[in-house]
Design a protein around this motif. Sequence first.
Motif, PDB file in Angstrom:
ATOM      1  N   VAL A 246      -4.651 -18.400  -8.155  1.00  0.00           N
ATOM      2  CA  VAL A 246      -3.936 -17.159  -8.470  1.00  0.00           C
ATOM      3  C   VAL A 246      -2.689 -17.436  -9.311  1.00  0.00           C
ATOM      4  N   SER A 247      -1.978 -18.516  -8.964  1.00  0.00           N
ATOM      5  CA  SER A 247      -0.696 -18.781  -9.635  1.00  0.00           C
ATOM      6  C   SER A 247      -0.823 -18.846 -11.151  1.00  0.00           C
ATOM      7  N   GLY A 248      -1.837 -19.559 -11.631  1.00  0.00           N
ATOM      8  CA  GLY A 248      -2.029 -19.712 -13.072  1.00  0.00           C
ATOM      9  C   GLY A 248      -2.283 -18.369 -13.755  1.00  0.00           C
ATOM     10  N   MET A 249      -3.128 -17.569 -13.139  1.00  0.00           N
ATOM     11  CA  MET A 249      -3.453 -16.282 -13.732  1.00  0.00           C
ATOM     12  C   MET A 249      -2.245 -15.347 -13.722  1.00  0.00           C
ATOM     13  N   VAL A 250      -1.486 -15.382 -12.633  1.00  0.00           N
ATOM     14  CA  VAL A 250      -0.300 -14.525 -12.544  1.00  0.00           C
ATOM     15  C   VAL A 250       0.697 -14.897 -13.647  1.00  0.00           C
ATOM     16  N   LYS A 251       0.784 -16.188 -13.918  1.00  0.00           N
ATOM     17  CA  LYS A 251       1.667 -16.652 -14.982  1.00  0.00           C
ATOM     18  C   LYS A 251       1.211 -16.063 -16.328  1.00  0.00           C
ATOM     19  N   ARG A 252      -0.088 -16.101 -16.562  1.00  0.00           N
ATOM     20  CA  ARG A 252      -0.616 -15.535 -17.809  1.00  0.00           C
ATOM     21  C   ARG A 252      -0.388 -14.028 -17.899  1.00  0.00           C
ATOM     22  N   LEU A 253      -0.542 -13.358 -16.763  1.00  0.00           N
ATOM     23  CA  LEU A 253      -0.312 -11.906 -16.746  1.00  0.00           C
ATOM     24  C   LEU A 253       1.148 -11.578 -17.044  1.00  0.00           C
ATOM     25  N   ALA A 254       2.041 -12.438 -16.535  1.00  0.00           N
ATOM     26  CA  ALA A 254       3.472 -12.235 -16.793  1.00  0.00           C
ATOM     27  C   ALA A 254       3.771 -12.473 -18.272  1.00  0.00           C
ATOM     28  N   GLU A 255       3.155 -13.509 -18.849  1.00  0.00           N
ATOM     29  CA  GLU A 255       3.364 -13.807 -20.275  1.00  0.00           C
ATOM     30  C   GLU A 255       2.835 -12.671 -21.158  1.00  0.00           C
ATOM     31  N   ALA A 256       1.737 -12.047 -20.698  1.00  0.00           N
ATOM     32  CA  ALA A 256       1.157 -10.947 -21.472  1.00  0.00           C
ATOM     33  C   ALA A 256       1.923  -9.637 -21.255  1.00  0.00           C
TER      34      ALA A 256
END
Length: 233
Positions: free
Chosen positions: A45-55
């Motif tokens: 989850v952590s990696g995806m959440v990071k990407r969602l925050a960047e987007a």
Amino acid sequence: MNDEPLTLSRSVEDYLKVIYALTERGEPASTSSIAEGLDVQPASVSGMVKRLAEAGFVEHLPYKGVRLTEGGTREALKIVRRHRILETYLSERLDYSWDDVHAEAERLEHAASDELIERMAAALEDPRHDPHGAPIPTPAGDVETTNYATLAEVAEGDEVEIRAVSDDDSELLRFLESRGLMPRVRLVVEERDPFEGPITLKLAGPGGALQRLGVDLARRIYVAPVRKTGGDE
Ligand SMILES: [Zn+2]
């Protein structure tokens, strides 16, 4: 407004939807609750959440996980609309039972075009709620606010109306239906056992029998108080 439609990957759509659902229930969207909602390992989850925050779809809340930004909310509401229109169509036009529509909508929501969804909505004359009682966002992204209490919070003697139930557990839905516990049904909480014990309730109307419900189950039933209209009901 940008007229180039944004195409999100299936997993991004699922993340936004789960974060929206947690927020809708008033729960923090922490890594562990997102992982639980998606049935994946917290580490992924952590990696995806990071990407969602960047987007720009989510922002971090110190110690509480994340929340959707305005843009993230807009995208989440689109997916929620697709899901709930599909569920309503399957239930009303194709005679699916209310415990079968969720899994089918989960599959179709990523594939159906906006055109198909809007034609289904028009064929249904723009439904406001899905078969489980949840509000359907409009195409413009407006949605009825639902500050429902759960049945587990209702005081003894209070009359409430069921507004919505959790939609993702078929077994639960079949059980609720067998007990007559569906949206728009009214009931009175007769007794609450202490220490998280069961709740005794009675369906409103003639012939409503007493029934007992575990508190965990009661937490998945969303209710609103019945406003007394005066007179002898
Ligand atoms: Zn559903």
